[in-house]
Write a protein that holds these residues in place. Structure first.
Motif, PDB file in Angstrom:
ATOM      1  N   VAL A 107      -5.259  -3.314  -3.864  1.00  0.00           N
ATOM      2  CA  VAL A 107      -3.930  -3.257  -3.261  1.00  0.00           C
ATOM      3  C   VAL A 107      -3.239  -4.604  -3.459  1.00  0.00           C
ATOM      4  O   VAL A 107      -3.841  -5.658  -3.233  1.00  0.00           O
ATOM      5  CB  VAL A 107      -4.012  -2.925  -1.755  1.00  0.00           C
ATOM      6  N   TYR A 108      -1.979  -4.559  -3.875  1.00  0.00           N
ATOM      7  CA  TYR A 108      -1.198  -5.774  -4.103  1.00  0.00           C
ATOM      8  C   TYR A 108      -0.090  -5.870  -3.056  1.00  0.00           C
ATOM      9  O   TYR A 108       0.880  -5.101  -3.111  1.00  0.00           O
ATOM     10  CB  TYR A 108      -0.592  -5.763  -5.505  1.00  0.00           C
ATOM     11  N   PRO A 109      -0.228  -6.761  -2.077  1.00  0.00           N
ATOM     12  CA  PRO A 109       0.821  -6.916  -1.054  1.00  0.00           C
ATOM     13  C   PRO A 109       2.166  -7.265  -1.686  1.00  0.00           C
ATOM     14  O   PRO A 109       2.226  -7.986  -2.690  1.00  0.00           O
ATOM     15  CB  PRO A 109       0.306  -8.068  -0.188  1.00  0.00           C
ATOM     16  N   GLN A 110       3.230  -6.754  -1.091  1.00  0.00           N
ATOM     17  CA  GLN A 110       4.583  -7.037  -1.571  1.00  0.00           C
ATOM     18  C   GLN A 110       5.431  -7.509  -0.388  1.00  0.00           C
ATOM     19  O   GLN A 110       5.464  -6.850   0.655  1.00  0.00           O
ATOM     20  CB  GLN A 110       5.213  -5.786  -2.187  1.00  0.00           C
ATOM     21  N   ALA A 152       0.828  -1.208   0.000  1.00  0.00           N
ATOM     22  CA  ALA A 152       0.000   0.000   0.000  1.00  0.00           C
ATOM     23  C   ALA A 152       0.861   1.256   0.000  1.00  0.00           C
ATOM     24  O   ALA A 152       0.577   2.219  -0.724  1.00  0.00           O
ATOM     25  CB  ALA A 152      -0.933  -0.009   1.212  1.00  0.00           C
ATOM     26  N   HIS A 153       1.928   1.251   0.783  1.00  0.00           N
ATOM     27  CA  HIS A 153       2.822   2.402   0.819  1.00  0.00           C
ATOM     28  C   HIS A 153       3.514   2.599  -0.535  1.00  0.00           C
ATOM     29  O   HIS A 153       3.719   3.737  -0.979  1.00  0.00           O
ATOM     30  CB  HIS A 153       3.866   2.236   1.920  1.00  0.00           C
ATOM     31  N   GLU A 156       5.745   7.394   7.732  1.00  0.00           N
ATOM     32  CA  GLU A 156       6.558   6.980   8.875  1.00  0.00           C
ATOM     33  C   GLU A 156       5.682   6.714  10.097  1.00  0.00           C
ATOM     34  O   GLU A 156       5.917   5.771  10.852  1.00  0.00           O
ATOM     35  CB  GLU A 156       7.603   8.055   9.187  1.00  0.00           C
ATOM     36  N   PHE A 157       4.661   7.552  10.298  1.00  0.00           N
ATOM     37  CA  PHE A 157       3.730   7.337  11.406  1.00  0.00           C
ATOM     38  C   PHE A 157       2.978   6.031  11.222  1.00  0.00           C
ATOM     39  O   PHE A 157       2.792   5.266  12.182  1.00  0.00           O
ATOM     40  CB  PHE A 157       2.745   8.503  11.485  1.00  0.00           C
ATOM     41  N   ASP A 158       2.535   5.767  10.009  1.00  0.00           N
ATOM     42  CA  ASP A 158       1.818   4.533   9.718  1.00  0.00           C
ATOM     43  C   ASP A 158       2.711   3.319   9.989  1.00  0.00           C
ATOM     44  O   ASP A 158       2.256   2.313  10.550  1.00  0.00           O
ATOM     45  CB  ASP A 158       1.356   4.536   8.261  1.00  0.00           C
ATOM     46  N   ASN A 159       3.976   3.418   9.612  1.00  0.00           N
ATOM     47  CA  ASN A 159       4.915   2.324   9.880  1.00  0.00           C
ATOM     48  C   ASN A 159       5.092   2.108  11.385  1.00  0.00           C
ATOM     49  O   ASN A 159       5.160   0.959  11.856  1.00  0.00           O
ATOM     50  CB  ASN A 159       6.273   2.628   9.246  1.00  0.00           C
ATOM     51  N   ALA A 160       5.172   3.204  12.133  1.00  0.00           N
ATOM     52  CA  ALA A 160       5.324   3.095  13.585  1.00  0.00           C
ATOM     53  C   ALA A 160       4.110   2.403  14.199  1.00  0.00           C
ATOM     54  O   ALA A 160       4.242   1.566  15.106  1.00  0.00           O
ATOM     55  CB  ALA A 160       5.507   4.483  14.202  1.00  0.00           C
ATOM     56  N   PHE A 161       2.921   2.732  13.709  1.00  0.00           N
ATOM     57  CA  PHE A 161       1.701   2.101  14.221  1.00  0.00           C
ATOM     58  C   PHE A 161       1.696   0.602  13.939  1.00  0.00           C
ATOM     59  O   PHE A 161       1.269  -0.198  14.774  1.00  0.00           O
ATOM     60  CB  PHE A 161       0.484   2.769  13.583  1.00  0.00           C
TER      61      PHE A 161
END
Length: 408
Positions: free
Chosen positions: A365-368, A43-44, A263-268
């Motif tokens: 969305v395609y997971p990687q 997604a990112h 970066e916030f989303d990654n931290a969550f």
């Protein structure tokens, strides 16, 4: 050591149902974790790709200060020579010149503020995807300098359609009033309000004439291969150009708030990882501790026969390690399998399309698979399985042989 490993394995297989439940919980937790990380990573990736393909590109080159002030006098002179030098750099897939300026756009019924981009149509198609997002009409043609394309929300506010005429007014580079009339060639809909409400594209030659910039441009936009780090490449380009009056900015510096949101989303997400680790720890601790308590008399006999406390610790540690390892292998297989399947099939989130567009995410969305994240997850699970064995192992190693033997 092999003897202690055999004893540990025998203890695991003694209560197969409980061991299977623990291994299944570890495997499911790790598999779900790997899949969630792959989903977020995919997604990112979509977010960055969609964001950079609309306006910013991966890298922009300006005169120092232009990005903050957007002044026409902060322009790049002789841009063609610089563009040719950039095209020789192998990491750059595409490059395009742009004139960028703010102005007022008016129709017969209304007016609105607008960001005007003067572009070369064919080059612009290589650095953004607006030409693929046309709702009506067609993209710009270099042979028709009086054409313009608008965002859907902007066209709606002006109450205009393809074929109608609009007027742009601004201030030219020489200080005069810049004014020009254009025919609407197309209307694009990106799904992003900030773009659709305030962006208009005209030909680069028309922009040069409108803003009196015959031999200059505002910026050069670069597109890289998605796997490259834009910040690293930007630094390399800055060194190669050796022109202190130019600034080479990656998309992370152009849109710091967007980067901070990622970066916030990654931290969550890593908070979720922590929760999963707690669940895994509780599952393994429960199995190992129950096994130790059930075998109190057995450990008492081993200690009475001369088994050293550290050897008891080794037995319990191996049990925990086996549970964590088998669960991790199963979890890794599950996570990789799910990621591989949905990485091709995609996860359809059409019902959230409007909300997703605001975050530059596609409806599918395609997971990687992210190997570093998966490796970290595996290490965390294995480490957790060993850490939680410390208390049961300590408890077993410090049993008093006679009391332990009489406990049953």
């Amino acid at each position: 050591m092999k003897t202690f490993m055999k004893i540990a394995w025998r203890n695991i297989t003694r209560n197969r149902r409980r061991s299977f439940i623990t291994i299944g919980a570890v495997g499911f937790g790790l598999g779900a974790l790997i899949f969630i990380l792959a989903f977020v990573y995919g997604a990112h990736g979509q977010m960055v790709e969609n964001y950079t393909s609309l306006m910013t590109g991966h890298i922009q080159i300006h005169r120092q200060g232009f990005h903050q002030q957007k002044k026409l006098e902060l322009n790049i002179t002789q841009p063609d020579a610089l563009l040719n030098r950039l095209k020789e750099i192998q990491t750059i897939q595409a490059a395009a010149l742009r004139i960028k300026a703010v102005g007022l756009i008016s129709s017969a019924e209304s007016s609105a503020g607008v960001m005007v981009l003067g572009v070369f149509p064919e080059e612009e198609k290589n650095v953004n995807t607006i030409h693929k997002r046309l709702r009506t009409g067609t993209f710009l043609d270099k042979d028709n300098p009086d054409d313009i394309i608008l965002g859907a929300s902007l066209a709606k506010n002006l109450n205009v359609a393809v074929g109608d005429k609009v007027v742009i007014m601004s201030q030219a580079l020489d200080g005069s009033i810049a004014a020009g009339a254009y025919h609407i060639k197309g209307i694009f809909d990106t799904g992003t309000d900030e773009v659709d409400q305030g962006l208009a594209l005209i030909n680069h030659a028309a922009a040069q004439e409108l803003f009196v910039m015959p031999e200059a441009t505002s910026e050069i936009v670069l597109r890289l291969h998605p796997s490259l780090d834009a910040q690293i490449v930007a630094g390399q380009i800055q060194k190669n150009l050796s022109q202190p009056d130019l600034e080479v900015l990656s998309w992370q510096k152009i849109a710091p708030s967007f980067q901070q949101w990622i970066e916030f989303d990654n931290a969550f997400i890593w908070i979720i990882v922590g929760v999963v680790m707690i669940v895994v720890a509780i599952g393994i601790l429960n199995t190992v501790l129950m096994g130790v308590l059930e075998r109190t008399r057995e450990f008492g006999i081993l200690l009475a026969l001369g088994t050293k406390p550290k050897e008891i610790v080794a037995i319990v540690g191996w049990e925990s390690f086996f549970l964590g390892t088998i669960g991790s292998v199963m979890g890794a297989a599950l996570g990789v399998g799910l990621t591989g399947f949905f990485g091709k099939a995609g996860i359809n989130l059409t019902i959230f399309t409007k909300a997703l567009n605001s975050f530059y995410i596609d409806a599918v969305v395609y997971p990687q698979l992210n190997v570093p994240d998966m490796t970290i997850s595996l290490i965390l699970v294995l480490t957790t399985s060993l850490v939680v064995s410390i208390y049961p192992a300590w408890h077993a190693a410090h049993l008093k042989p006679m009391e332990a033997i009489r406990s049953l």
